[in-house]
Design an enzyme around this catalytic site. Structure first.
Site, PDB file in Angstrom:
ATOM      1  N   LYS A   1       0.860  -1.179   0.000  1.00 56.21           N
ATOM      2  CA  LYS A   1       0.000   0.000   0.000  1.00 56.21           C
ATOM      3  C   LYS A   1       0.898   1.232   0.000  1.00 56.21           C
ATOM      4  O   LYS A   1       1.699   1.426   0.918  1.00 56.21           O
ATOM      5  CB  LYS A   1      -0.899  -0.004   1.234  1.00 56.21           C
ATOM      6  CG  LYS A   1      -1.735   1.261   1.354  1.00 56.21           C
ATOM      7  CD  LYS A   1      -2.738   1.166   2.467  1.00 56.21           C
ATOM      8  CE  LYS A   1      -3.493   2.471   2.621  1.00 56.21           C
ATOM      9  NZ  LYS A   1      -4.509   2.409   3.672  1.00 56.21           N
TER      10      LYS A   1
ATOM     11  N   LYS B   1      -2.041  -1.543  -3.904  1.00 54.60           N
ATOM     12  CA  LYS B   1      -2.923  -0.380  -3.844  1.00 54.60           C
ATOM     13  C   LYS B   1      -2.098   0.896  -3.932  1.00 54.60           C
ATOM     14  O   LYS B   1      -1.123   1.005  -3.188  1.00 54.60           O
ATOM     15  CB  LYS B   1      -3.683  -0.428  -2.520  1.00 54.60           C
ATOM     16  CG  LYS B   1      -4.566   0.774  -2.258  1.00 54.60           C
ATOM     17  CD  LYS B   1      -5.119   0.705  -0.875  1.00 54.60           C
ATOM     18  CE  LYS B   1      -5.841   2.016  -0.613  1.00 54.60           C
ATOM     19  NZ  LYS B   1      -6.252   2.158   0.735  1.00 54.60           N
TER      20      LYS B   1
HETATM   21  C1  PBG Z   1      -7.487   3.340   5.537  1.00 59.14           C
HETATM   22  C2  PBG Z   1      -7.721   3.271   4.069  1.00 59.14           C
HETATM   23  C3  PBG Z   1      -7.518   4.244   3.080  1.00 59.14           C
HETATM   24  C4  PBG Z   1      -7.991   3.725   1.882  1.00 59.14           C
HETATM   25  C5  PBG Z   1      -8.444   2.433   2.165  1.00 59.14           C
HETATM   26  N1  PBG Z   1      -8.240   2.162   3.513  1.00 59.14           N
HETATM   27  C6  PBG Z   1      -7.027   5.649   3.197  1.00 59.14           C
HETATM   28  C7  PBG Z   1      -5.619   5.914   3.451  1.00 59.14           C
HETATM   29  O1  PBG Z   1      -4.789   5.040   3.662  1.00 59.14           O
HETATM   30  O2  PBG Z   1      -5.319   7.112   3.510  1.00 59.14           O
HETATM   31  C8  PBG Z   1      -8.016   4.435   0.557  1.00 59.14           C
HETATM   32  C9  PBG Z   1      -9.008   3.913  -0.407  1.00 59.14           C
HETATM   33  C10 PBG Z   1      -9.342   4.810  -1.557  1.00 59.14           C
HETATM   34  O3  PBG Z   1      -8.743   5.853  -1.811  1.00 59.14           O
HETATM   35  O4  PBG Z   1     -10.272   4.429  -2.253  1.00 59.14           O
HETATM   36  N2  PBG Z   1      -6.162   3.398   5.943  1.00 59.14           N
END
Ligand code: PBG
Length: 315
Positions: A188, A241
């Site tokens: 991520k 992601k």
């Molecule tokens: C929580 C989380 C996030 C997203 C999914 N889980 C936000 C982040 O990490 O700032 C982002 C998903 C999206 O942009 O669709 N940590």
């Protein structure tokens, strides 16, 4: 391969039926997961509909419409009434996600209920872990993240998806939940493409950014190390992601590991196409289908996407 004119690749592109016959990648709704936001009230988002939120009372109606259109999996995100330093709403038995799960579980026995496991929507500072001396305290956060996962499973979740990016969180969850599938947000990245989500989930950090825990966008070998560690700690599915700007990462992960690979087609990827379509610059449906097909082609086995509901109508 013989050369032109013996070989003419256009022969197989002449009709829709021929193109379909030799198509290498197809979209199957059963590979898609629809994100849902549950909060203290129902609030439509007219520009980005799937980024609106539902109260616990209104959520089943939306889920009914998703399930009846063929959607087989959803992932829940919670927006609590109140936030605090530790994010205690995340593991509260009476928390918004836990209540939503208790409503949905008996009504939709067949539907896969996944949950995002993180603290950022629940902490007053908006970070994904607890803060000690101005730093995100990794090890102290693990216990809270594992507690959150356990509370989701007790309320009826089928699988938990840790998205916090603390080191060791998959192992901490696995220790508590030996039987539960863990879909780990393994690679991520600290991405600009989460903007619409953070607005919807009210999870923008009140200071600093997430770069000390989310991955640095230029790195791909590090993504493989993240995946390897998560699998060693007991992850069942590894996720990349965002999706579209990271298709090379997705492909590398798909080639290296035999575990199922998920991709998260994030809010910013969705919003870009939506906005361009609104200007008449591109056709949303064609661009969305092309994007989702590219994500599958790169190596995703399953995809979390805000287009899932619409995809059900398109397929
Ligand atoms: C929580 C989380 C996030 C997203 C999914 N889980 C936000 C982040 O990490 O700032 C982002 C998903 C999206 O942009 O669709 N940590």
């Amino acid at each position: 391969m013989s050369a032109f004119p013996t070989t003419r690749l256009r022969r197989l592109r002449r009709s829709g039926a021929l193109r379909s016959l030799v198509r290498e990648t197809r979209l199957d709704l059963e590979d898609f997961v629809h994100p849902l936001f549950v909060g203290p009230d129902t609030r439509a988002n007219p520009e980005l509909p799937p980024l609106g939120r539902f109260s616990v009372a209104d959520l089943p109606r939306e889920v009914e419409s998703l399930a009846s259109s063929g959607v087989t999996a959803v992932i829940l995100f919670g927006i609590p009434d109140e936030k605090d330093e530790e994010g205690s709403g995340a593991w509260d038995e009476d928390g918004v996600v836990q209540r939503a799960l208790r409503e949905l579980r008996p009504r939709f026995p067949e539907l896969l209920l996944l949950t995002d496991v993180c603290l950022c929507e629940y902490t007053s500072h908006g970070h994904c872990g607890v803060i000690r001396d101005g730093e995100i305290a990794n090890d102290e956060s693990l216990d809270l993240i594992a507690r959150t996962a356990v509370s989701h499973v007790e309320a009826g979740a089928d699988a938990v998806c840790p998205s916090d990016m603390m080191d060791g969180r998959v192992g901490a969850i696995r220790e508590q939940l030996p039987e539960t599938p863990i879909v780990a947000y393994s690679a991520k990245y600290a991405s600009a493409f989460y903007g619409p989500f953070r607005e919807a989930a009210e999870s923008t950090p009140s200071f600093g950014d997430r770069r000390s825990y989310q991955m640095d966008p230029p790195n791909v070998r590090e993504a493989l190390r993240e995946c390897e560690l998560d699998l060693a700690e007991g992850a069942d599915v590894i996720m990349v992601k965002p999706a579209l700007p990271y298709l090379d990462v997705l492909r590398a992960v798909h080639e290296r590991f035999d575990a199922p690979v998920a991709a998260y087609n994030v809010s910013g990827e969705y919003a870009m196409v939506k906005a361009a379509a609104r200007h008449g610059w591109l056709d949303e449906r064609t661009a969305a289908l092309e994007s989702l097909t590219a994500i599958k082609r790169a190596g995703a086995d399953l995809v979390v996407s805000y287009w899932t509901k619409e995809l059900a109508g398109w397929l």
